[in-house]
Design a protein around this motif. Structure first.
Motif, short mmCIF file in Angstrom:
data_model
loop_
_atom_site.label_atom_id
_atom_site.label_comp_id
_atom_site.label_asym_id
_atom_site.label_seq_id
_atom_site.Cartn_x
_atom_site.Cartn_y
_atom_site.Cartn_z
N LYS A 38 0.82 -1.22 0.00
CA LYS A 38 0.00 0.00 0.00
C LYS A 38 0.85 1.27 0.00
O LYS A 38 0.44 2.32 0.51
N THR A 39 2.07 1.18 -0.53
CA THR A 39 2.93 2.36 -0.55
C THR A 39 3.94 2.26 -1.68
O THR A 39 3.97 1.27 -2.42
N TYR A 40 4.75 3.32 -1.85
CA TYR A 40 5.77 3.31 -2.90
C TYR A 40 7.03 2.63 -2.38
O TYR A 40 7.47 2.90 -1.27
N LYS A 171 6.50 -2.85 7.06
CA LYS A 171 7.53 -2.28 6.19
C LYS A 171 8.92 -2.64 6.73
O LYS A 171 9.85 -2.93 5.98
N GLY A 195 7.77 2.93 1.72
CA GLY A 195 7.08 4.03 2.42
C GLY A 195 8.09 4.79 3.27
O GLY A 195 9.15 5.17 2.80
N GLU A 238 1.34 11.70 7.46
CA GLU A 238 1.30 10.62 6.46
C GLU A 238 -0.12 10.34 5.96
O GLU A 238 -0.37 10.30 4.77
N GLN A 239 -1.04 10.09 6.89
CA GLN A 239 -2.44 9.84 6.50
C GLN A 239 -3.31 10.60 7.49
O GLN A 239 -3.28 10.32 8.68
#
Ligand code: AMP
Ligand code: MG
Length: 332
Positions: A38-40, A171, A195, A238-239
């Motif tokens: 769910k991230t780069y 992560k 991330g 971040e979110q």
């Protein structure tokens, strides 16, 4: 005599070109950028096997996401544990769970990887909103790491409605797995980011930026000067969403189920372990400067706390930190 000199020059030129060629091969850099967990994710590898490594890193990260860590991919280990209230773990995964339970305990429950039901209600991933109070209380009543036990490779959940969530630690687990792979390959160095978590691998002086909590992803307030290790950052930037002038972000206080509100905007942890750097960045954000510093010290990690009023507090190796944005200053 003249002929001999020409011949020597020719041999030297050939040797030099061979050396340049081999140096080019040994210092070849390959890069891969992709979306997973769910991230780069980005991987930059330098060395003889750099092409192979970037391709294998991508497979490894995608495999860990889909088959082990994801809560949304139906057949992952974590999904199956959540569905069945427990499950068998391989040795490596059991070791990760054991570290996580230790962080839950040592943080006094500030870090809690059973908050999945509560996180789901906030829905930061897609359409976030303030949850209904009753629903929040209900979800909170099913969380609590004390309900998880690990014995002889089997994980059991005392409350089958608890929902395991690796949002705060997955992560880091990925970085540890990538490192275990890289040590087996012929490369010089690598930088792998998932991330907000980064692995710096190899014998090199690395420089890592600490993100500006008020700016976009490419803007930094400080630099870390370090060798091999892992760096993870957790932040309220971040979110998040805003309602009636108040910011609601994704790092939750396990006692209330609401976003942590303690004056911090970001925490960065430096550790040899990816898992510890990731889990502790979240744990220390929840705990705040004083208790968070004590926890980081217990694990021998360096912690950098950034406050809303632009102060930077450091626990551990302060020499590695260089503030580059002069609107920030040291708090201790
Ligand atoms: P990170 O960005 O590593 O700090 O992780 C944040 C994510 O961890 C959130 O999106 C949630 O999925 C999860 N989370 C939120 N609060 C906590 C907490 N107190 N303990 C453990 N995980 C949490
Ligand atoms: Mg984390």
């Amino acid at each position: 005599m003249k002929k001999a000199a020409v011949a020597a020059a020719a041999v030297f030129a050939v040797l030099l070109s061979v050396f340049v060629f081999y140096d080019g091969v040994l210092n070849k850099t390959s890069e891969a950028d992709f979306f997973s967990m769910k991230t780069y994710v980005s991987a930059k590898v330098t060395g003889y096997e750099s092409d192979l490594c970037t391709a294998e890193i991508q497979k490894l990260v995608e495999n860990l996401d889909v088959n082990i860590l994801s809560r949304t991919s139906g057949n992952s280990l974590v999904s199956r544990i959540n569905k069945n209230g427990g499950g068998e773990l391989d040795l490596q995964t059991a070791a990760y769970f054991s570290v996580l339970l230790d962080v839950c305990e040592k943080s006094g429950g500030a870090f809690d990887f059973t908050l999945g039901g509560v996180s789901d209600l906030w829905n930061f991933g897609s359409a976030p909103s303030i949850p209904d109070e009753k629903a929040l209380a209900e979800a909170l009543s099913h969380s609590g790491y004390e309900k998880i036990s690990l014995s002889e490779g089997r994980l059991s959940m005392q409350d089958k409605a608890a929902v395991l969530d690796f949002g705060a630690s997955g992560k880091g687990i990925v970085l540890d797995s990538v490192k275990a792979y890289l040590v087996t390959r012929d490369i010089r160095n690598a930088v792998v980011s998932v991330g907000g978590s980064t692995l710096l691998f190899g014998d090199k002086d690395f420089t890592v930026g600490i993100r500006n909590p008020e700016g976009n992803a490419g803007s930094y307030i400080a630099k870390l000067h370090m060798g091999e290790g892992c760096v993870s950052s957790s932040g309220s930037y971040e979110q998040f969403f805003e309602e009636n002038g108040k910011r609601y972000h994704h790092i939750l206080n396990p006692e209330t189920g609401y976003p942590v509100d303690n004056g911090l905007v970001g925490v960065t942890i430096v550790s040899e372990s990816g898992l510890l750097s990731d889990a502790l960045s979240t744990a220390c954000f929840v705990l705040g400067i004083e208790k968070g510093s004590a926890l980081a010290a217990e694990y021998g990690c360096t912690a950098i706390f950034i406050t809303e009023d632009k102060k930077i507090y450091i626990e551990g190796d302060a020499d590695i930190v260089e503030i580059t944005d002069t609107t920030y200053s040291y708090g201790n």
